[in-house]
Design a protein around this motif. Structure first.
Motif, mmCIF file in Angstrom:
data_model
loop_
_atom_site.group_PDB
_atom_site.id
_atom_site.type_symbol
_atom_site.label_atom_id
_atom_site.label_comp_id
_atom_site.label_asym_id
_atom_site.label_seq_id
_atom_site.Cartn_x
_atom_site.Cartn_y
_atom_site.Cartn_z
ATOM 1 N N UNK A 186 0.017 26.149 -1.024
ATOM 2 C CA UNK A 186 1.258 26.263 -0.402
ATOM 3 C C UNK A 186 1.984 27.388 -1.058
ATOM 4 N N UNK A 187 2.307 28.394 -0.261
ATOM 5 C CA UNK A 187 2.926 29.753 -0.673
ATOM 6 C C UNK A 187 4.561 29.782 -0.097
ATOM 7 N N UNK A 188 5.211 29.998 -0.962
ATOM 8 C CA UNK A 188 6.702 30.194 -0.813
ATOM 9 C C UNK A 188 7.173 31.272 -1.608
ATOM 10 N N UNK A 189 8.260 32.050 -1.242
ATOM 11 C CA UNK A 189 8.740 33.180 -1.873
ATOM 12 C C UNK A 189 9.490 32.701 -3.212
ATOM 13 N N UNK A 197 11.716 37.542 -5.281
ATOM 14 C CA UNK A 197 11.434 38.026 -3.908
ATOM 15 C C UNK A 197 12.357 38.123 -2.822
ATOM 16 N N UNK A 198 13.002 36.744 -3.119
ATOM 17 C CA UNK A 198 14.256 36.483 -2.371
ATOM 18 C C UNK A 198 15.362 37.309 -2.585
ATOM 19 N N UNK A 257 -0.487 31.091 -11.691
ATOM 20 C CA UNK A 257 0.263 31.458 -12.787
ATOM 21 C C UNK A 257 0.766 32.726 -12.811
ATOM 22 N N UNK A 258 0.228 33.868 -12.446
ATOM 23 C CA UNK A 258 0.631 35.248 -12.393
ATOM 24 C C UNK A 258 1.114 35.818 -11.308
ATOM 25 N N UNK A 259 1.875 34.997 -10.509
ATOM 26 C CA UNK A 259 2.302 35.466 -9.160
ATOM 27 C C UNK A 259 3.764 36.049 -9.398
ATOM 28 N N UNK A 260 4.138 37.243 -9.098
ATOM 29 C CA UNK A 260 5.256 37.752 -9.132
ATOM 30 C C UNK A 260 6.296 37.575 -8.254
ATOM 31 N N UNK A 261 5.766 37.341 -7.017
ATOM 32 C CA UNK A 261 6.797 37.361 -5.802
ATOM 33 C C UNK A 261 6.450 36.068 -5.071
ATOM 34 N N UNK A 262 5.746 35.228 -5.475
ATOM 35 C CA UNK A 262 5.491 33.719 -4.618
ATOM 36 C C UNK A 262 5.250 32.791 -5.933
ATOM 37 N N UNK A 263 5.550 31.630 -5.186
ATOM 38 C CA UNK A 263 5.141 30.605 -6.184
ATOM 39 C C UNK A 263 4.067 29.759 -5.161
#
Length: 225
Positions: A94-97, A101-102, A62-68
């Motif tokens: 599975x980590x995506x920007x 972040x982009x 839930x609390x990821x600022x720069x990744x999904x």
């Protein structure tokens, strides 16, 4: 005399109503509902003690600022009675920007020194694998009546244990705390909703910082007979 007569009349009326109520059949009191059975929740309807459980789950951090960060994994466990149990979980991510972040990485600026062009790259410590062992306490049990046609039995439980979180900075030992709810589908199948908070220490800006990696996942479990 008039007040005494009124008091005697009121007392006689109450006595008559009380006597009549004692003679009433419960079906008469319930009226039309006497055609339908009245069910009272007592003991647990679906028992799970000493029945191995296996399940699949998927969710998000839930609390990821720069990744999904999406989660998917397996769980297995067993209750030693109807209240207390234990479980193991293995999760991969599975980590995506993220959009933030982009957007930041597309920004460019020229330093005051005037030498070249610099881009912005936020500090990220992505989660890749989570392995954990938890104790489970399920003291709350109930049922939900849906449209007077379908009864769903449910447990509300809390979890606590230890986890190993594999991140960009290496393996991190974590304390795992959580809560969840289980909805039974027959004697063996159940649907689960879980919230977890994995607490560990990582490096932020060169200093140690406590992190709360909070997640929500949805799972399907099977209890073997």
């Amino acid at each position: 005399m008039r007040k005494l007569a009124l008091a005697i009349t009121a007392l006689a009326t109450c006595w008559t109503f009380a006597a009549h109520a004692m003679d009433l059949d419960p079906k008469d009191i319930r009226g039309s509902s006497s055609k339908e059975p009245v069910e009272v929740l007592q003991n647990r309807y679906f028992l799970k003690a000493f029945r191995p459980e296996f399940g699949l789950l998927g969710g998000v951090v839930l609390n990821e600022a720069y990744t999904n960060t999406q989660l998917a994994g397996l769980r297995g466990g067993m209750f030693i009675d109807e209240w207390i149990g234990f479980e193991l979980q293995y999760l991969r991510t599975r980590v995506r920007p993220s959009t933030d972040r982009t957007t930041l990485e597309q920004l460019k600026y020229r330093p005051l020194t005037g030498e070249g062009v610099t881009t912005v790259s936020p500090e990220v410590n992505a989660i890749h694998v989570i392995t954990e062992a938890n104790a489970v306490a399920a003291p709350l049990y109930g049922k939900i009546n849906i449209l007077n046609a379908w009864i769903v039995y449910t447990d509300i439980y809390a979890t606590a244990g230890l986890a190993n979180v594999m991140t960009d900075q290496g393996n991190k030992g974590a304390l795992s705390l959580g809560a969840g709810e289980r909805f039974y589908i027959g004697r063996s199948w159940s649907v689960r909703i879980d919230y977890r908070d994995r607490i560990y220490t990582e490096k932020r800006g060169g200093t140690s910082s406590r992190r709360h990696a909070q997640s929500v996942d949805f799972g399907l479990s099977y209890f073997f007979l």
